[in-house]
Design an enzyme around this catalytic site. Structure first.
Site, PDB file in Angstrom:
ATOM      1  CB  CYS B 140      -0.924   0.003   1.203  1.00 52.46           C
ATOM      2  SG  CYS B 140      -1.689  -1.588   1.478  1.00 52.46           S
ATOM      3  CG  HIS B 272      -2.501   4.344   4.646  1.00 52.81           C
ATOM      4  ND1 HIS B 272      -2.207   4.309   3.306  1.00 52.81           N
ATOM      5  CD2 HIS B 272      -2.606   3.045   5.036  1.00 52.81           C
ATOM      6  CE1 HIS B 272      -2.137   3.048   2.913  1.00 52.81           C
ATOM      7  NE2 HIS B 272      -2.377   2.259   3.941  1.00 52.81           N
ATOM      8  CD  GLU B 283      -3.380   7.732   8.593  1.00 52.55           C
ATOM      9  OE1 GLU B 283      -4.246   6.884   8.309  1.00 52.55           O
ATOM     10  OE2 GLU B 283      -2.844   8.494   7.752  1.00 52.55           O
ATOM     11  CE  LYS B 304      -5.914   3.910   1.107  1.00 50.00           C
ATOM     12  NZ  LYS B 304      -5.064   5.013   1.622  1.00 50.00           N
ATOM     13  CG  HIS B 309      -6.338   0.615   0.087  1.00 53.80           C
ATOM     14  ND1 HIS B 309      -5.243   0.984  -0.660  1.00 53.80           N
ATOM     15  CD2 HIS B 309      -5.855   0.288   1.311  1.00 53.80           C
ATOM     16  CE1 HIS B 309      -4.149   0.872   0.084  1.00 53.80           C
ATOM     17  NE2 HIS B 309      -4.496   0.457   1.277  1.00 53.80           N
ATOM     18  CG  PHE B 368      -0.744  -5.410   4.674  1.00 53.71           C
ATOM     19  CD1 PHE B 368      -1.321  -4.746   5.749  1.00 53.71           C
ATOM     20  CD2 PHE B 368      -1.533  -6.290   3.952  1.00 53.71           C
ATOM     21  CE1 PHE B 368      -2.647  -4.957   6.094  1.00 53.71           C
ATOM     22  CE2 PHE B 368      -2.862  -6.503   4.290  1.00 53.71           C
ATOM     23  CZ  PHE B 368      -3.421  -5.830   5.358  1.00 53.71           C
TER      24      PHE B 368
END
Lengths: 85, 381
Positions: B140, B272, B283, B304, B309, B368
């Site tokens: 990501c 994010h 976050e 998003k 995403h 990830f």
């Protein structure tokens, strides 16, 4: 459609030419088919006739399958198709 | 950008073969994209959908920049793009063909079509970019890592111009099926920071930008959208899927330090903001840690909620929200926001875009595997 006509058609399509521009003594190179185009042509022919063409792109000259001209390709395919049946 | 301004949601029912066998059936799928009209037959045999998206975005970006790559400029310009999966639908189609349909022969271009660097290579070929080019794959964070590398290359003088960004197209049966396994996907909507959020929603697409050395751009009178001021990358070194507050905070603080920006100058953060329980609270905690009391003054939104995403392409598409904030003074909203979450108690610009004058914006990406990349951007004046 005969094997011959079909091979001409596949090669013409790959070369983006009219089938009348493809002659038996044409080489793939002279038709503007590069190495990737050659591999793609072989794939298309195998798919069409359900045959397996013995061709290794690393050593095309050593192959049992003669790709030096459209005529030789047609002869090779006719042999493979005949062997199948 | 117009859709982001309007808070328009691009997430809807997925349409592709076997979608009925999926438990997740929504996504931000690109609709009405007629690749056959854009590319010739030979190109179609070589371009996976992620490459198609990239080439369209790159063409638009380069046309907008007005640059033409010839001679010395061509030799000193390259391409760095991000993607996590590369040609996922090419893998999917051909696995289906050999496993399900029992075929023993695949098209000769399967490999050049699916490889992760296919998009990057085709951009370099189409636009005569002969400098350093490569593809970055950090899940990501792929696009943010890619843009960081492109920026670093321009800043150090290794390149004059870099084409950068990223793309993703995993919206096919196998792509979504793999994601289902993790059980982090939402069945109904992406609601970042909202207390009733229930997971992420996948999107697809590409974002491509032209990063040009500032004096070079000024000298030719380019229309400069904003200035890339700095970046930082960090690794959590902790867990393969769970994010870490410390890792995220180090990347955010590092980007400010690299750019020489005081935290009080930051007006907007493109989060994010995946809409998962874990990401959003981690976050927000990281932002609170880095900014202290100023965290309550800045705006942070997750687009998003609108486009889903985009995995390896996400940072690139989200950079558009930062440009819109800096250049147009419009902050893209976090749509789908329904209930306040005390663990995400920041100004997330809920549901409706807002006008605001912003001098500095950050773009976060936390992947990830704990690989983080944050970009700092400044208004150009």
């Amino acid at each position: 459609m005969s094997v011959r006509e079909k091979v001409f058609e596949i090669i013409a399509e790959q070369a983006m030419l009219d089938v009348s521009d493809v002659t038996a003594d044409s080489t793939l190179e002279s038709l503007g088919i590069d190495s990737l185009g050659l591999v793609e042509s072989i794939f298309a022919i195998e798919e069409e006739f359900d045959v397996s063409i013995p061709f290794n792109a690393n050593e095309p000259d050593k192959s049992d399958f003669d790709i030096s001209s459209v005529e030789s390709i047609v002869a090779g395919i006719e042999g493979l198709v005949a062997a199948k049946s | 950008m117009a859709a982001m301004r309007e808070g328009k949601c691009g997430i809807g029912p997925l349409e592709f073969r076997d979608v009925e066998r999926l438990s997740i059936q929504i996504g931000g799928q690109v609709k009405g994209f007629e690749a056959e009209g854009l590319f010739n037959r030979q190109q179609m045999t070589l371009y996976d959908r992620f490459t198609q998206f990239t080439l369209c975005a790159a063409r638009e970006a380069i046309d907008q920049s007005g640059l033409e790559f010839t001679g010395e400029l061509s030799a000193r310009s390259g391409v760095v793009l991000g993607t996590a999966g590369g040609g996922v639908s090419t893998w999917d189609d051909n696995y289906r063909s050999v496993y399900e349909d029992g075929k023993n022969r695949v098209h000769p271009f399967v490999v050049p079509k699916l490889m992760n660097n296919a998009a990057c290579s085709h951009v370099s070929m189409q636009h005569n970019l002969k400098g350093p080019s490569f593809t970055v794959s950090t899940a990501c964070a792929s696009s943010n890592h890619a843009m960081s590398q492109a920026f670093a290359m321009v800043r150090t003088g290794m390149a004059e111009v870099m084409i950068t960004g990223g793309s993703e197209s995993m919206l096919c049966f196998g792509g979504v099926k793999a994601w289902e396994g993790l059980r982090v996907m939402s069945k109904d909507a992406c609601r970042p920071f909202s207390a009733n959020r229930n997971g992420m929603v996948q999107g697809e697409g590409a974002g491509v930008f032209v990063f040009e050395e500032m004096e070079h751009a000024k000298a030719r009178g380019a229309d400069i959208l904003c200035e890339v001021a700095g970046f930082a990358m960090s690794s959590d070194a902790a867990d393969i899927v769970m994010p870490s507050k410390q890792g995220a905070a180090r990347a955010i603080a590092g980007a400010l330090q690299d750019a020489g920006i005081d935290r009080s100058e930051v007006g907007y953060i493109n989060a994010h903001g995946t809409g998962t329980a874990a990401n959003d609270k981690t976050e927000c905690a990281a932002v609170a840690d880095v900014f202290g009391p100023h965290a309550d003054d800045l705006m942070i939104s997750s687009t998003k909620s609108m486009h889903g995403h985009l995995i390896g392409g996400t940072g690139a598409v989200e950079l558009l929200a930062c440009i819109m904030a800096l250049r147009d003074g419009v902050i893209a909203p976090t749509i789908g926001y329904e209930e306040a979450d005390p663990e995400c108690a920041l100004d997330v610009v809920p549901n409706v875009a807002r006008e605001a004058n912003v001098d500095v914006a950050l773009s976060n990406a936390f992947a990830f595997g704990g690989l983080n990349a944050v970009l700092a951007l400044r208004k150009f004046s």
